[in-house]
Design an enzyme around this catalytic site. Structure first.
Site, PDB file in Angstrom:
ATOM      1  CB  SER A  22      -0.926   0.002   1.217  1.00  0.00           C
ATOM      2  OG  SER A  22      -0.181  -0.219   2.410  1.00  0.00           O
ATOM      3  CG  ASN A 109      -4.254  -4.950  12.558  1.00  0.00           C
ATOM      4  OD1 ASN A 109      -3.633  -4.841  11.489  1.00  0.00           O
ATOM      5  ND2 ASN A 109      -4.667  -6.118  13.027  1.00  0.00           N
ATOM      6  CB  THR A 154     -41.551  25.035  -9.609  1.00  0.00           C
ATOM      7  OG1 THR A 154     -42.620  25.489 -10.437  1.00  0.00           O
ATOM      8  CG2 THR A 154     -41.520  25.833  -8.315  1.00  0.00           C
ATOM      9  CG  HIS A 155     -42.331  21.755 -12.564  1.00  0.00           C
ATOM     10  ND1 HIS A 155     -42.517  20.433 -12.239  1.00  0.00           N
ATOM     11  CD2 HIS A 155     -43.151  22.468 -11.740  1.00  0.00           C
ATOM     12  CE1 HIS A 155     -43.424  20.334 -11.279  1.00  0.00           C
ATOM     13  NE2 HIS A 155     -43.819  21.558 -10.945  1.00  0.00           N
ATOM     14  CB  SER A 276     -14.441  26.133 -28.857  1.00  0.00           C
ATOM     15  OG  SER A 276     -14.358  25.406 -30.063  1.00  0.00           O
ATOM     16  CE  LYS A 282     -19.708  26.893 -27.455  1.00  0.00           C
ATOM     17  NZ  LYS A 282     -19.609  25.551 -27.856  1.00  0.00           N
ATOM     18  CD  GLU A 289     -19.800  22.314 -19.586  1.00  0.00           C
ATOM     19  OE1 GLU A 289     -18.929  21.628 -20.134  1.00  0.00           O
ATOM     20  OE2 GLU A 289     -20.422  23.225 -20.174  1.00  0.00           O
ATOM     21  CE1 TYR A 316      -6.435  -3.417   8.539  1.00  0.00           C
ATOM     22  CE2 TYR A 316      -5.508  -5.611   8.208  1.00  0.00           C
ATOM     23  CZ  TYR A 316      -5.670  -4.301   7.798  1.00  0.00           C
ATOM     24  OH  TYR A 316      -5.067  -3.867   6.651  1.00  0.00           O
ATOM     25  CD  GLN A 321      -3.122  -2.389   1.771  1.00  0.00           C
ATOM     26  OE1 GLN A 321      -2.480  -2.695   2.769  1.00  0.00           O
ATOM     27  NE2 GLN A 321      -2.824  -2.854   0.582  1.00  0.00           N
TER      28      GLN A 321
HETATM   29  N1  ARG Z   1      -1.484  -1.357   4.900  1.00  0.00           N
HETATM   30  C1  ARG Z   1      -2.401  -1.818   5.880  1.00  0.00           C
HETATM   31  C2  ARG Z   1      -3.724  -1.066   5.732  1.00  0.00           C
HETATM   32  O1  ARG Z   1      -3.741  -0.115   5.079  1.00  0.00           O
HETATM   33  C3  ARG Z   1      -1.862  -1.602   7.254  1.00  0.00           C
HETATM   34  C4  ARG Z   1      -2.335  -2.584   8.251  1.00  0.00           C
HETATM   35  C5  ARG Z   1      -1.744  -3.911   7.988  1.00  0.00           C
HETATM   36  N2  ARG Z   1      -2.118  -4.837   8.981  1.00  0.00           N
HETATM   37  C6  ARG Z   1      -2.028  -6.165   8.775  1.00  0.00           C
HETATM   38  N3  ARG Z   1      -2.383  -6.921   9.733  1.00  0.00           N
HETATM   39  N4  ARG Z   1      -1.651  -6.638   7.629  1.00  0.00           N
HETATM   40  O2  ARG Z   1      -4.723  -1.472   6.227  1.00  0.00           O
END
Ligand code: ARG
Length: 458
Positions: A22, A109, A154-155, A276, A282, A289, A316, A321
């Site tokens: 991650s 965690n 309205t509408h 444009s 334009k 938008e 967890y 993640q």
């Molecule tokens: N990269 C993990 C997350 O974003 C961190 C926690 C990882 N914990 C584990 N038990 N693998 O959640």
């Protein structure tokens, strides 16, 4: 380097490493990760779990890492799985064995639960500042346009005349609610999960309240399983952001309509418009938008998060993640949209004459013509029918009710007298509406004064 290599006999497959990592996105909260670690070791030393020398050495090392990442001398690469491993590995490299004590009484965690909360808390504060600025922009437009008449719809059909201050006031209310929702989310989430361990707390004598106070939380969370599994506050934030985007998107839609060749209620400033490549004439409302278009991304993040969470058993699981990329994207998108929209709004010019003319040409005073009859003793349902005939006459003759001769009025109902013109003038139509929340000047002045007081409390 892996934090968990001990019980493995083989290298992980490279694809597994890539899939599992991650660091490409959780590096966004390196600052929060280091802040949390500093609080953690400060508490560990206070509790006698590590020595004061170890604490000082760890904190110096962590601050060094922070400075080096900030100034670009330490690059976060993908040699580590996540930002937690990256910081710990670098700490050990810098200070040696003391660094190996950083993770005492902690799991990734509760660490990641803390980091995400710290990050979201900071972002909520930034979002609040942006919304306050937008509210001030709207407030300034309101103050200047208490007698700028325009059609209310309205509408998407012209309905009754209102003022630009009144129309803007509707958005003021929406963004005011958005601001209060963000602060509700902040208050509810503001409890510290650190010290919950992997899921079942720890055997070390941690002082969780102390860590919480070091990090400016209201207290420690109550249940260690919930602490590592809770992502409610992310859902709440994404829901807050979705509402902000929905409001910005509706506003954008109106700006686009007002900016169209047919309406010409506003002129967008050149600095907030685009051209444009082929059509030289334009001047497009691309910013509005795009804000409208980006709303879908933020809704997508909300639905993704809800869907990710719905099947996860306690506590967890790695699914969690997936809370990050969408949330980061939604926050960045919403922040960008609020400030761009704010700038566009602050620089746009309102074509007051076009707005008033449009209100006059759309029979927006028909209800007031009916009310005139009611005030002269005609039952409302009959009055409604009579005014319907007046409108038909005017459509046939391509005129407004204000321009219809009195004898024609009288042919349809003898009740009409010369004072009908005053009764249906735009000024009367608006100024007579003074119940709470209505567009009349008296009612609007009260709202604007109350908004002024509210803005000062922010
Ligand atoms: N990269 C993990 C997350 O974003 C961190 C926690 C990882 N914990 C584990 N038990 N693998 O959640």
């Amino acid at each position: 380097m892996k934090l968990w290599g001990g019980r493995f006999t083989k290298e992980t497959n490279q694809l597994v490493d890539n899939f599992n990592a991650s660091i490409s996105f959780d590096q966004k909260f390196y600052r929060e990760d280091i802040t949390g670690s500093i609080a953690h070791v400060t508490m560990l030393a206070k509790q006698g779990i590590i020595t004061d020398e170890e604490k000082v050495s760890i904190i110096d090392g962590l601050n060094g890492i922070l400075t080096d990442i900030d100034n670009g001398t330490l690059i976060i690469d993908d040699s580590n799985e996540d930002i937690h491993s990256f910081v710990e590995a670098n700490l050990i490299k810098r200070i040696g064995d003391a660094g190996k004590k950083l993770h005492t009484g902690r799991s990734r965690n509760d660490q990641v639960a803390l980091d995400m909360k710290l990050y979201v808390r900071g972002e909520i504060s930034e979002l609040e500042e942006l919304l306050k600025h937008l509210l001030n922009t709207i407030h300034n437009i309101m103050k200047e346009n208490i007698d700028t008449y325009m059609p209310g719809f309205t509408h998407l059909q012209k309905a009754q005349p209102v003022t630009l201050a009144h129309h803007m006031g509707a958005y003021f209310e929406m963004f005011k609610r958005d601001l209060s929702r963000l602060s509700d989310t902040f208050n509810r989430m503001n409890y510290c999960p650190l010290g919950s361990g992997a899921l079942a707390g720890t055997t070390y004598p941690l002082d969780r309240e102390y860590t919480a106070s070091l990090l400016n939380f209201r207290g420690a969370t109550n249940n260690s399983m919930d602490s590592v599994a809770d992502r409610d506050y992310i859902v709440e934030l994404l829901s807050d952001l979705s509402l902000i985007m929905m409001h910005l998107s509706r506003f954008s839609e109106e700006v686009i309509i007002w900016n169209s060749n047919e309406y010409q209620f506003i002129d967008m400033d050149d600095s907030y418009s685009t051209g444009s490549s082929i059509m030289p004439q334009k001047k497009n409302p691309d910013i509005a938008e795009l804000v409208r278009g980006k709303t879908g991304r933020v809704y997508g993040a909300l639905i993704s998060m809800l869907t990710t969470l719905k099947g996860i058993p306690l506590a967890y699981n790695k699914d969690m993640q997936e809370d990050k990329e969408f949330t980061f994207d939604a926050i960045d998108t919403a922040k960008g949209c609020i400030s761009l929209f704010d700038g566009m709004l602050a620089t746009m010019k309102f074509n007051k004459d076009n707005m008033a003319a449009s209100a006059k040409n759309g029979f927006t005073n028909a209800t007031d013509a009916a009310d005139y009859l009611v005030n002269h003793g005609v039952p409302f349902r009959d009055a409604h029918g009579i005014v319907g005939q007046l409108v038909l006459y005017c459509i046939d003759h391509n005129i407004a009710l204000d321009d219809m001769p009195l004898d024609e009025y009288k042919k349809i109902s003898p009740v009409f007298e010369e004072d009908i013109y005053d009764a249906i003038s735009m000024k009367t139509c608006v100024e007579k509406r003074n119940t709470i929340g209505a567009p009349g000047m008296e009612a609007m002045s009260k709202v604007i004064a109350a908004n002024e007081t509210y803005l000062k409390t922010l």
